[in-house]
Design a protein around this motif. Structure first.
Motif, short mmCIF file in Angstrom:
data_model
loop_
_atom_site.label_atom_id
_atom_site.label_comp_id
_atom_site.label_asym_id
_atom_site.label_seq_id
_atom_site.Cartn_x
_atom_site.Cartn_y
_atom_site.Cartn_z
N ASP A 1 -41.80 1.59 26.17
CA ASP A 1 -43.12 1.21 25.81
C ASP A 1 -42.63 -0.16 24.92
N GLU A 2 -43.06 -0.12 23.82
CA GLU A 2 -42.88 -1.07 22.68
C GLU A 2 -41.96 -0.34 21.59
N GLY B 1 -52.03 12.36 14.93
CA GLY B 1 -51.16 11.93 15.75
C GLY B 1 -49.80 12.91 16.02
N PRO B 2 -49.18 13.03 16.93
CA PRO B 2 -48.18 13.88 17.37
C PRO B 2 -46.87 13.79 16.49
N GLY C 1 -54.39 -1.16 30.97
CA GLY C 1 -54.29 -0.51 29.82
C GLY C 1 -53.25 0.46 29.77
N ARG C 2 -52.71 0.74 31.04
CA ARG C 2 -51.73 1.78 31.11
C ARG C 2 -50.47 1.16 31.52
N PHE D 1 -51.32 8.30 27.58
CA PHE D 1 -51.15 8.39 26.21
C PHE D 1 -49.97 7.38 25.64
N ARG D 2 -50.61 6.21 25.11
CA ARG D 2 -49.45 5.52 24.59
C ARG D 2 -49.29 5.45 23.09
#
Length: 832
Positions: free
Chosen positions: A36-37, A335-336, A195-196, A298-299
């Motif tokens: 991702d980023e 958050g995780p 958005g995914r 989940f991002r």
């Protein structure tokens, strides 16, 4: 995109960018890929605390390096990492917590971490918004604070690029394949869709000599792709941000920021945030998440806040900071954050794989990122780090571990972040799980168990019929309720006899036409003759101690080798890879089998040990079968005890006449009952691990993980008699080149009347730190405290007077001869 590199780093959070930076700095052509980023995993929602100090020796060094490293990032990269050096105030509501901080102080001193103690009055004078009337005091680290996680990650990423590394975003790893010389990593470029993130059409293969995974919340997917187990599973962590506190805003007009506040007894941290407060609780019942996969949807997302779960911690913040009572909530995060069963990250070589490195399971990833990159780069580029990294090695967990076990233990670990961490701490989740056959018998006798590699092992035998939580309430940083039981057990071994369940020992069978030549080069001592045993060591390529083995030679090319119970997977991986290299280089074939669960072990030790065995041994001449002539010290015989076949080894880790009785595991309860009945008239007493630990120090027996590790050579450990310099062996040249940087010594200590050293304390001379203890305890033979540790070589002479720091005071200690109890081993060799 680059497709051929020396090192590929998978994961673009703080940990991954820290690793890429240090690999590039070491001169390796490095590529980092992120699905991702950068910072889009746990990094972006981390609170950014930098607790400089940790009770673990390796993790303390990692944290210390990070804090120092981050302070220089802006000068190097031009990017401000957002480091606020406000300090860290660890408050204590109880004397037990202050005792914990005193032990913290000793470990911090050994690692060169500055700290100071403050009284409640001093806290109130400096920070009047903090309520102190119910505090005992605090430990203050003025050199750390907090940092902006995204900023420090971007700064490390820029630094990595400046050093030649390449960073690619929106790249997902789909498969890993080892060719024998390199990894081929299949990747896909991800694209945005509603958005995914979804896989696009661009696919590549990246060729890399080495791969490092720093995949955070995605560790279970990584494990599945690699075909291994990684017990890193996220747990929910929530924190809240308040609106500005008028009292804080007013105070800040003329004062600097408060330090990060840690009320460990209330289970939270608090720091300032734009005139308000951030509260981060470590509450009970926080659930594990993503046990198998992170959902594709989940991002950079969060979970719903559960305020009821943290109500007690929120109210305790108001108690500690009364001005916060009328302040509203501004923001919340849930958050995780990844955990492991013991709270330490997984850093090092992956089990069973070549050139695959793990950097997973970071619950304090921002604090550890810089230091992990530094020391892991040393492991990868130099073969070893300057500190012993074994406590973080991914192979400290075996293949017996399941997803359910990891999830439940990780939840427990989260809940225990601020629990008192007694050195004799034993955590209860997922227990009992792995049990030796006599477990129930031992429990009925009052055994209080510890856990080693999942095995239940008696620590001591307390009151028969004690409540299930007796051991939990028996813990202390001083002499706890278990102490007199352990003392009585230690005296029994010295005066009559003790029986110790050592079934958790790691056992491997090594055999085949190449076994003898392999083990001869793999270890530093002479190999024993058939029917004899030897103590020996396998070295790292850097010449330091990698593993301690007791080698029993069963036949010309067949060996039964025994090592520490906590390190089964660690030792198997090392053995198997070394044997494969030996065979590939033209050596003979070797079979290696982990037979740990096939053999149980009872250690019988003490002056009456032979008399007890004579009661039950079956032989044509039971009076002589156990004599020195037929069964000498350091030998092995197959004998029969009642109806149980036993591989008996004449050796004792306690320094008394004794045998290790290795038996087929299914005979365990029968043999236990037989031994205890035979021992009734000879004073036999069940003995636990704590007494054994004291006893082995009276004999100066080094233990792997304390005196023995990858930061000291066998010669520095004082094991010259187990090193055969007439032969060639792995690591020999490096060992000799290293020389003697420090020496392992045994000390007798005139310490406090209610506390023994734990093996974490600083050693001092004229107020200067000159070494540290690695083990400590009580000596029943000398009636005083005892310890082992490392000092400067010039201070290792017998009779040297030093000081040991216990409870912030300096206590007299003197270096004594090795094996101060029975130095000539007369008691071990006694005939009969």
């Amino acid at each position: 995109m680059k497709t051929h590199v020396k090192a590929l780093v998978v994961g673009g959070g703080a940990v991954g960018t820290g690793i890429a930076y240090h690999l590039a700095k070491a001169g390796w052509d490095t590529l980092l890929v992120e699905r991702d980023e950068l910072t889009s995993g746990s990094t972006w929602h981390a609170a950014g605390l930098l607790p400089l100090f940790n009770m673990g020796y390796a993790t303390t060094h990692i944290h210390k390096y990070s804090v120092d490293f981050y302070k220089g990032l802006e000068a190097e990269t031009g990017l401000n990492p957002g480091f606020y050096v406000v300090g860290n105030l660890r408050m204590a509501q109880t004397q037990d917590r202050m005792d914990e901080y005193m032990l913290y102080s000793s470990v911090a001193e050994t690692a060169g971490v500055y700290h100071e103690f403050l009284t409640p009055a001093q806290i109130k004078e400096r920070w009047p918004l903090v309520r102190t009337d119910d505090l005992k005091g605090a430990l203050f680290h003025p050199q750390d604070g907090y940092i902006n996680p995204a900023d420090v990650t971007q700064a490390m990423a820029k630094g990595a690029r400046q050093l030649g590394a390449t960073i690619e975003r929106k790249i997902q790893v789909d498969a890993y394949r080892w060719t024998g010389s390199e990894w081929i990593v299949s990747v896909t470029r991800m694209v945005e869709q509603g958005g995914r993130l979804v896989p696009g059409d661009e696919k590549y293969e990246i060729h890399a000599e080495h791969v490092v995974t720093a995949t955070g919340n995605h560790a279970q997917r990584t494990a599945r792709l690699l075909g291994i187990k990684i017990p890193a599973i996220p747990v929910e962590h929530q924190y809240i941000v308040t609106e500005p506190d008028p009292a804080l805003v007013e105070w800040r007009k003329t004062n600097p920021q408060h330090p990060v506040l840690r009320d460990a007894d209330a289970k939270w941290y608090v720091r300032e945030e734009r005139g308000g407060w951030i509260l981060g609780p470590y509450e009970k019942n926080a659930p594990a998440r993503f046990l198998y996969d992170v959902p594709e949807t989940f991002r950079a997302d969060l979970f719903p806040l559960d305020l009821e779960r943290i109500e007690a911690e929120y109210m305790s913040m108001i108690h500690r900071l009364p001005s916060s009572e009328t302040v509203g909530l501004k923001d919340d995060f849930n958050g995780p954050i990844c955990y492991t069963p013991d709270g330490n990250p997984l850093v090092g070589p992956a089990p069973g794989l070549r050139n695959m490195w793990l950097a997973e399971g970071f619950s304090f990833g921002i604090t550890a990122a810089g230091g992990t990159g530094y020391y892991l780069a040393q492991l990868m580029t130099q073969g070893e780090a300057e500190i012993d990294m074994a406590s973080l090695d991914p192979k400290r967990y075996g293949s017996w571990m399941t997803t359910e076990y990891a999830a439940r233990k990780n939840e427990e670990c989260y809940d225990h972040v601020f629990i008192l961490h007694h050195p004799d701490e034993e955590r209860e989740a997922c227990r009992p799980l792995r049990t030796a056959p006599a477990y129930d018998r031992q429990k009925d006798l009052g055994a209080q168990f510890g856990q080693v590699n999942g095995w239940e092992r008696p620590n001591y035998y307390g009151p028969v019929g004690a409540p299930a939580d007796y051991d939990h309430h028996a813990r202390s940083f001083r002499r706890a309720a278990w102490w007199p039981f352990a003392e009585a057990e230690a005296k029994a071994v010295r005066e009559t006899c003790g029986i110790i369940d050592a079934s958790a020992f790691t056992k491997h069978l090594v055999r085949g036409p190449g076994a003898t030549a392999f083990l001869d080069h793999f270890t530093c001592n002479k190999l024993p003759n058939v029917g004899r045993i030897n103590l020996t060591y396998a070295l790292t390529e850097a010449g330091t101690t990698r593993t301690e083995y007791t080698i029993v030679r069963l036949a010309q090319d067949e060996y039964y080798i025994i090592s520490a119970g906590a390190w089964t997977a660690y030792d198997y991986d090392f053995l198997q890879k070394a044997a494969d290299d030996f065979t590939a280089a033209g050596g003979g074939h070797i079979d290696i089998h982990d037979v740990t669960t096939q053999w149980g072990v009872y250690a019988l030790a003490g002056p009456t040990a032979r008399a007890i065995l004579k009661e039950i041994v079956k032989d044509r001449d039971p009076e002589t079968v156990l004599s020195n002539k037929r069964f000498p010290w350091l030998s092995m015989r197959n004998i029969e005890l009642g109806m149980c076949p036993v591989r008996a080894i004449r050796v004792a880790y306690t320094g008394e006449l004794g045998w290790e009785l290795h038996y087929p595991i299914e005979f365990g309860r029968y043999l236990w009952d037989l031994l205890l009945k035979a021992g009734e008239k000879h004073g036999l007493k069940p003995v636990g691990a704590r007494a054994q630990n004291w006893l082995r120090q009276e004999k100066s027996y080094r233990a792997f993980g304390t005196e023995l590790g990858r930061d000291a050579t066998p010669l520095e450990a004082g094991l010259d008699r187990f090193v055969d310099l007439t032969k060639d062996f792995r690591g020999k040249d490096a060992m000799l080149k290293t020389g003697i940087r420090a020496k392992c010594v045994t000390l007798l200590i005139d310490g406090p009347s209610d506390t023994d050293p734990w093996g974490k304390e600083a050693l001092l001379l004229n107020g200067e730190k000159i070494g540290r203890l690695t083990s400590g305890g009580w000596s029943v033979a000398f009636g005083k405290q005892i310890g082992m540790g490392y000092v400067r070589p010039d201070l290792a002479e017998v009779g040297t007077k030093l000081k040991v720091k216990i409870q912030l005071k300096e206590w007299d200690a003197v270096v004594v001869e090795d094996s101060p109890h029975d130095p000539t081993n007369t008691r071990i060799r006694v005939d009969g």
